[in-house]
Structure formats: structure tokens, C-alpha cells
Motif scaffolding. Structure first.
Motif, short mmCIF file in Angstrom:
data_model
loop_
_atom_site.label_atom_id
_atom_site.label_comp_id
_atom_site.label_asym_id
_atom_site.label_seq_id
_atom_site.Cartn_x
_atom_site.Cartn_y
_atom_site.Cartn_z
N GLN A 286 42.87 37.11 41.95
CA GLN A 286 44.01 37.60 41.16
C GLN A 286 44.96 36.43 40.87
OE1 GLN A 286 45.15 40.72 43.92
NE2 GLN A 286 44.36 42.34 42.58
N LEU A 289 43.36 33.97 38.30
CA LEU A 289 43.21 34.44 36.92
C LEU A 289 44.49 35.04 36.33
CD1 LEU A 289 39.69 36.13 37.22
CD2 LEU A 289 40.24 33.79 36.51
N GLY A 290 45.57 35.00 37.08
CA GLY A 290 46.84 35.52 36.58
C GLY A 290 46.89 37.04 36.50
N LEU A 291 46.12 37.70 37.37
CA LEU A 291 46.21 39.16 37.47
C LEU A 291 47.34 39.50 38.44
CD1 LEU A 291 42.39 39.94 37.78
CD2 LEU A 291 43.88 40.73 35.93
N GLN A 328 42.10 47.14 37.90
CA GLN A 328 42.16 45.86 37.20
C GLN A 328 40.72 45.52 36.78
OE1 GLN A 328 43.91 42.91 39.79
NE2 GLN A 328 45.98 43.71 39.48
N VAL A 330 38.08 42.38 35.39
CA VAL A 330 37.83 40.96 35.11
C VAL A 330 36.45 40.80 34.49
CG1 VAL A 330 37.20 40.61 37.54
CG2 VAL A 330 37.57 38.64 36.10
N ARG A 344 39.19 39.54 24.70
CA ARG A 344 40.42 38.75 24.52
C ARG A 344 41.57 39.67 24.14
NH1 ARG A 344 37.05 34.86 21.45
NH2 ARG A 344 36.58 33.13 22.85
N ALA A 347 42.77 41.71 27.12
CA ALA A 347 43.47 40.85 28.09
C ALA A 347 44.89 40.58 27.61
CB ALA A 347 42.70 39.55 28.26
N TRP A 348 45.06 40.49 26.28
CA TRP A 348 46.40 40.29 25.71
C TRP A 348 47.20 41.59 25.82
CZ3 TRP A 348 47.76 43.08 21.23
CH2 TRP A 348 49.04 42.76 20.72
N SER A 351 48.01 42.53 29.78
CA SER A 351 48.15 41.29 30.53
C SER A 351 48.53 41.59 31.99
CB SER A 351 49.21 40.45 29.81
OG SER A 351 49.89 39.64 30.70
N SER A 355 41.54 40.52 32.77
CA SER A 355 41.35 39.08 32.64
C SER A 355 40.04 38.80 31.90
CB SER A 355 41.32 38.45 34.03
OG SER A 355 40.79 37.15 33.96
N ASN A 357 37.46 36.01 30.59
CA ASN A 357 37.07 34.61 30.75
C ASN A 357 35.84 34.36 29.90
OD1 ASN A 357 38.92 33.92 33.20
ND2 ASN A 357 38.00 35.92 33.60
#
Ligand code: ADP
Ligand code: GLC
Length: 482
Positions: A286, A289-291, A328, A330, A344, A347-348, A351, A355, A357
Motif C-alpha cells: 500500500q 503504490l500510494g494506496l 482496494q 491493484v 488508468r 486508478a484516477w 485514487s 492502483s 501498474n
């Protein structure tokens, strides 16, 4: 002692785009070295990492006729993990940015060259295989060329072949006239009971028709491909070859994917320590990956090629709804622009909760397998699937559609009998998938003890190569004796 040669277009650790590379890179290690000398041959791609290219030693070279050209065939070699690997070198064919670059015709030329070269290098390297084990359409011409090479003399007579289908969707198809002129094979081979299918030349079909045995990578897929829905227009052929066809489920390299030895993950764990230690991996991921950092939220992972095969249109359909839940998500993957952009976008939009990737990373894939609570794999079809095996190994509970290898390796949770290692649904339907994810959520949040028991059962499953390598051993024995 019997000699076996694996021929493949990819193989870990040298070059990988999917599970084929995992299989070809790990299975040879699991045969009895007193019984079999198993070696591997693959193309030497310029896009291989420098560290692997640096390991290769020059053996020899010669010139070979292909597509009306006289082409250089270099042979390189290395020994890695006690297995001998040969590499066919030719800059004209193998200098792309990825193994399967360019249009279909170019790929057919490339692998026609490779297939003919595999047979042509044998007398030069001094390794005459009793059996050549071919993998996927890229090597489908090997059994055909072998049939043709018998007329060259004694050397090629009696070599047996096994053709393994890792994915029937990819067949290597182009018009007959062009394939004839590329391969230089006589007209004799381009008829409907040989390499021709629906008026075109089909390289995989050639392999299936000419191989002594045909295998695929799970029993369920072996049955499915005899039906029109999964048969990719070759179901008639699969039914016709039924006697020579069997399904052997893939194993996993248990040394490479091992939660108690894995140096790529934040905290190692075993079936005895996952309750305490697995969560440390989640918090670390987390953070990475900025979760939102929250050890209690259910984390669902996906690591995959982003293509229709893998069921991402179902995910697209329910993503907004799913994101209303306490979960959540990923994802790690590359592929169709449609799915790359979809992830993408989410994820935006969500946020801290989603996530995306959109790249390839072995390291991150291990951390996802180790850190998530559940792993989503709702494939439209799945010959075997390795990602769910990796998840099981790391106590990450698979949520899958019941097809192919997913059906054979994930046992659905039964809350009354307290059995099962994952969650599954039958129909290719987004709501059915969402209901199944939500059922898993309820067990995760409301019946934690039961959830942890599922994790225990998952981690205790044995999907090492031990059993499957024995089945290949039996298959080889039936063709070449002991
Ligand atoms: P397939 O061969 O159809 O792609 P498998 O489940 O058999 O599916 O194998 C996929 C393999 O590729 C697994 O080892 C998985 O971890 C790996 N993989 C897929 N995408 C990525 C990625 N973006 N980064 C790292 N590994 C990936
Ligand atoms: C193919 C299949 C996958 C399988 C892999 C290795 O890529 O899509 O299901 O696990 O080959 O056999």
C-alpha cells in the motif's frame, strides 16, 4: 539415458511474455537426471537482457535455406541451473523489441526459420534427441519438417515428437502460397488433412497432425478444446486426435515462488506465520503504490496480460460498483490499450483505492502475489493459468471463473463442509462475478477464522512440478521406452 529437446519461443529466465516461459524454464529441472538429459533450444533475441546475452558461448554456425534466402544460423549455448540451453542466433529475424513483434506473416517467417534451424543444428551440436517436445504454434513446423527431413537420411528417422498446446487461440495462420514459399515444404503438406485449415496454412495444425502425442496444460482444457466454443475452429481436429491427446496440468517452480524464501517481498511467511506476517506485506505494498494504508481493507490483486482472454471486460463492467465496497484493487499488466486505459481511468477516479501498474515487473508481481488477500482471474478461457497457482502458494485466495486449468486447480469454498481453496463462478457474466467477489468479501470480513482456514488449505496445496513431471515422464516412456 534418453535425450529430450524442448523447443520453445520463450523460457525463463532468458525471455518471457507469459506462462509458456515459466513452464519451459522450470519443467526440465524436474526430470530424473539419471533417466533423461533434457535440453532446451530457443531463439537468441536481441531484446534479451544483457546479463543473459553475456552468459552465452559461441558453438558454431552455418547457412540454411529459408524463404528463398540463404540465412545465417548461429548456435550459442549456456548451462544454467544444471540445464543446457541452446540459442539460435540470426539478427535478421530476432532483433525486434519483443519476441512477437511485427505482423503475423513476419512472425511466421521468423518461427519457420527457427523450426527448421532446430532440426538443422542437431548434427552440429552433437545432441541427437530421442524426442523433441514442441511448445505452441511457433514450433508447430518442427514435426512437419521432421517428417520431411526423414528423406534426408537415417539421422532424423525415429525421432519422436510431442506437441504441447499452451493456447489454442494462437495458431500461426497465413495464406498457403506464402507459407509454401517461406517454408520450402512441398505441396503435399498443404492439404486439409495436413497443414491446411479453411484454405490457409496453419502451423499449429501441422504440429498437431504430425506430432506423435499432443498435450495441453490441463485436463479440463483438453476436453474443452474438443467443443466449438473453446476449439478455435480446430475442435474437429482435436476430436480427430483424441486418442493422442491428453491434459497435464502445469506445475510451479516452488523455489522461485516461495513465501518463506522470497527476497523480493517485505516480510517472509509460512503457513504458520501468515496471520501475523502477511499483513506486513500488504502495508508495505500500500505504501509502495500510494494506496490508503489500512491493514484491514481487503486487497484484491490482478497480474496479467491485459487481453480479452483474461475476462477484463467483466471487470470493466462492474468496477464502479465494486469500488463502492470496502476493497482496494491493484493491477499489474500490459496489453490491449482498451484495458490499459480502463485501469488508468479507475486508478484516477478512485485514487488511494485502485492502483494501476501498466508495465512488466517480476519484482512487483511477487509482491502482489504475497501481499493481497484475494486474486481475481475471471478468464473467458484459461488453458492452465499459473497466476492462480502463484496466489495459492502465497495464501492469496483466487476468485476465478470455472474454466480450463482454473477449474482444475481452484477448489471452490464450501462453507458447510469447510473445504475449498478459493471462490469460483460458472458463467461468463459480470454480475455472477460480482456476486462471487462479494461472497468472498463477506467471508473475509465476517468469518475471519474461516477465511484463514481457506488460506491454510491454499498454502498446503502442492502444485510443484513433482506430479506433472511424472506424467510427462510416463508419456515420454510410452513413446521412446526407458
Ligand atoms: P498467460 O500465459 O496466459 O499469460 P499464466 O497465468 O499462465 O497466463 O502466466 C502468466 C505469467 O506472466 C505469470 O507468471 C504472471 O506472473 C506473469 N505476468 C503477466 N503479466 C505480468 C506483468 N505485467 N509483470 C510481471 N509478470 C507478469
Ligand atoms: C498459455 C495459457 C495459460 C498457461 C500458459 C502456460 O499462455 O494462456 O493458461 O498457463 O500458457 O502453459
Amino acid at each position: 539415458m534418453k535425450n529430450i529437446l524442448f523447443a520453445s519461443s520463450e523460457c525463463v529466465p532468458f525471455i518471457k511474455t507469459g506462462g509458456l516461459a515459466d513452464v519451459v524454464g522450470s519443467l526440465p529441472k524436474y526430470f530424473d537426471k539419471k533417466k533423461y538429459d533434457v535440453r532446451v533450444v530457443l531463439p537468441k533475441y536481441s531484446c534479451m537482457k544483457q546479463e543473459w546475452k553475456d552468459m552465452l558461448e559461441y558453438v558454431d554456425h552455418f547457412y540454411m535455406d529459408i524463404a528463398g534466402m540463404d540465412q545465417y544460423v548461429g548456435i550459442l549455448k549456456c548451462v544454467y541451473d544444471k540445464i543446457t540451453f541452446y540459442f539460435v542466433d540470426n539478427e535478421y529475424f530476432f532483433s525486434g523489441f519483443a519476441p512477437y513483434d511485427g505482423d503475423p506473416k513476419w512472425n511466421i517467417e521468423k518461427y519457420a526459420f527457427f523450426s527448421k534451424a532446430v532440426l538443422s543444428i542437431l548434427p552440429v551440436i552433437g545432441f541427437r534427441p530421442d524426442l523433441i517436445h514442441c511448445h505452441d504454434w511457433q514450433t508447430g513446423l518442427i514435426p512437419v519438417y521432421l517428417d520431411n527431413f526423414r528423406y534426408l537420411g537415417e539421422y532424423y528417422r525415429g525421432i519422436k515428437t510431442v506437441m504441447t498446446i499452451h493456447n489454442l487461440k494462437f495458431q500461426g495462420v497465413w495464406d498457403t502460397k506464402t507459407v509454401r514459399s517461406i517454408t520450402g515444404l512441398p505441396e503435399y503438406y498443404f492439404v486439409p488433412d495436413k497443414m491446411e485449415a479453411y484454405k490457409d496454412a496453419n502451423l499449429l495444425k501441422g504440429g498437431i497432425v504430425y506430432a506423435d502425442k499432443v498435450t495441453t496444460v490441463s485436463q479440463t482444457y483438453a476436453e474443452e478444446i474438443k467443443t466449438p466454443f473453446y476449439g478455435e475452429a480446430l475442435d474437429g481436429l482435436m476430436r480427430a486426435r483424441d486418442n493422442a491427446l491428453c491434459g497435464i496440468v502445469n506445475g510451479l517452480d516452488y523455489e522461485e515462488y516461495c513465501p518463506f524464501l522470497d527476497s523480493r517481498i517485505a516480510k517472509k511467511f509460512t503457513v504458520d506465520t501468515f496471520r501475523k506476517n502477511k499483513v506486513a506485506n500488504k502495508l508495505a505494498l500500500q505504501e509502495e503504490l500510494g494506496l490508503n494504508k489500512d491493514s484491514r481493507t481487503m486487497l484484491i490483486g490482478m497480474v496479467s496480460r491485459l487481453t480479452d482472454q483474461k475476462g477484463f471486460d467483466l471487470v470493466d463492467y462492474i468496477m464502479d460498483e465494486l469500488c463502492q465496497d470496502a476493497v482496494q484493487i491493484v493491477v499489474l499488466g500490459t496489453g490491449d490499450a482498451r484495458y490499459e486505459n480502463m485501469f488508468r481511468h479507475f486508478a484516477w477516479k478512485y485514487s488511494g483505492k485502485v492502483s494501476a501498474n501498466i508495465f512488466y515487473s517480476e519484482d512487483l508481481s511477487h509482491r502482489i502475489y504475497a501481499s493481497c488477500d484475494a486474486f481475481l482471474m475471471p478468464s473467458l478461457f484459461e488453458p492452465c493459468g499459473l497466476s492462480q497457482l502463484m496466489s495459492l502458494r502465497y495464501g492469496t485466495i483466487p476468485i476465478v471463473r470455472e474454466t480450463g486449468g482454473l477449474k482444475d486447480t481452484v477448489e471452490p469454498y464450501n462453507e458447510f463442509e469447510k473445504t475449498g481453496t478459493g471462490f469460483s463462478f460458472t458463467n461468463y457474466n459480470a454480475n455472477e462475478m460480482l456476486n462471487t467477489i462479494r461472497y468472498a468479501e463477506r467471508i473475509y470480513y465476517d468469518k475471519k477464522r474461516d477465511w484463514n482456514k481457506i488460506v491454510e488449505r491454499a498454502m498446503n496445496k502442492d502444485f510443484s512440478w513433482k506430479n506433472s513431471a511424472r506424467q510427462y515422464d510416463e508419456l515420454y516412456k510410452s513413446l521412446i521406452g526407458e
